[in-house]
Design an enzyme around this catalytic site. Structure first.
Site, PDB file in Angstrom:
ATOM      1  N   HIS A   7       0.816  -1.253   0.099  1.00  0.00           N
ATOM      2  CA  HIS A   7      -0.081   0.023   0.039  1.00  0.00           C
ATOM      3  C   HIS A   7       0.899   1.244  -0.095  1.00  0.00           C
ATOM      4  O   HIS A   7       1.591   1.519   0.920  1.00  0.00           O
ATOM      5  CB  HIS A   7      -0.923  -0.057   1.219  1.00  0.00           C
ATOM      6  N   HIS A  49      -0.787  10.711  -2.637  1.00  0.00           N
ATOM      7  CA  HIS A  49      -2.374  10.393  -2.319  1.00  0.00           C
ATOM      8  C   HIS A  49      -3.096  11.531  -2.005  1.00  0.00           C
ATOM      9  O   HIS A  49      -4.460  11.689  -2.677  1.00  0.00           O
ATOM     10  CB  HIS A  49      -2.350   9.620  -1.000  1.00  0.00           C
TER      11      HIS A  49
END
Length: 245
Positions: A7, A49
């Site tokens: 991740h 992100h």
């Protein structure tokens, strides 16, 4: 085959969404990584992100106000640890090059640009263009929380598999959304996920991946329920039976 997705790279031991974090994946035997892509003011596709630089760099402000030229002055590593001082915010092209060198596969999450649909379309185009340089052997999965983005990507690249991303509170028409996006893969939150829900997904013939799982015990339980993959920050801690390398 159960899949571990690193991740944002190996984000427990390196700053997220940096080349350092992705390089550590291959070192620890993980072949699948997950990254987030967004766009700068000049159309450069970068890995980030958030739509601001505040959390993971030494700068502040909207991502959409910076250009490729600014990347040289942005430190995306010193907040995490001294050994990462000077780590840059990577461009998508740099990430593709690293994928080719390390023979990585990637789940690429396209962020829905918060400032305009026009920018989102440019982001989709940039991702498609960047992927042209990817080794033919590499596997890619495109995901997004916004089904309109995913459907548009699929329209332009029907041969590339896509995954619908859902929050904890899934809409009642989630299956219709999946069908509209031509998605055979569903990405769901670990929070509140039950064995019955996993079975429901599997009964529809879906591949099921769960985010973000940072407990070996929970990951083991999910895999025993029939989950196909988990996103984790701690891929380096998983025993060899789960490694993809």
């Amino acid at each position: 085959m159960k899949t571990l997705y690193a991740h944002r790279g190996m984000s427990a031991i390196a700053p997220e969404n940096t080349l350092a974090a992705f390089s550590l994946c291959a070192e620890h035997g993980l072949k699948w990584v997950e990254c987030d892509v967004d766009i700068l003011a000049d159309g450069t596709i970068v890995l980030c992100h958030d739509d601001t630089l505040d959390r993971c760099t030494d700068h502040s402000g909207s991502l959409y106000d910076f250009t490729r030229e600014d990347l040289e002055d942005i430190d995306a590593g010193s907040w995490f640890g001294d050994e990462f001082i000077g780590e840059k915010l990577p461009t998508f092209d740099q990430f593709i090059t690293l994928m080719n060198i390390l023979k990585l596969n990637a789940n690429i999450e396209i962020k829905a640009c918060t400032n305009s649909w026009e920018n989102t379309e440019k982001l989709i185009s940039g991702v498609i263009e960047g992927m042209k340089n990817l080794n033919k052997e590499a596997n890619v999965l495109i995901s997004c929380f916004n089904p309109l983005v995913l459907a548009e990507f699929k329209r332009r690249c029907p041969e590339v598999p896509v995954a619908c991303l859902f929050d904890t509170e899934m809409p009642g028409d989630w299956l219709a959304i999946m069908q509209a996006c031509q998605s055979d893969t569903i990405h769901v939150s670990d929070e509140g996920l039950t064995k019955d829900k996993v079975q429901e997904f599997k009964d529809f013939g879906l591949e099921v991946n769960v985010y973000t799982v940072n407990s070996l015990m929970r990951a083991n339980q999910l895999f025993n329920w029939g989950v196909d993959g988990v996103f984790t920050d701690i891929g380096h801690q998983f025993p060899s039976r789960y490694r993809n390398g």
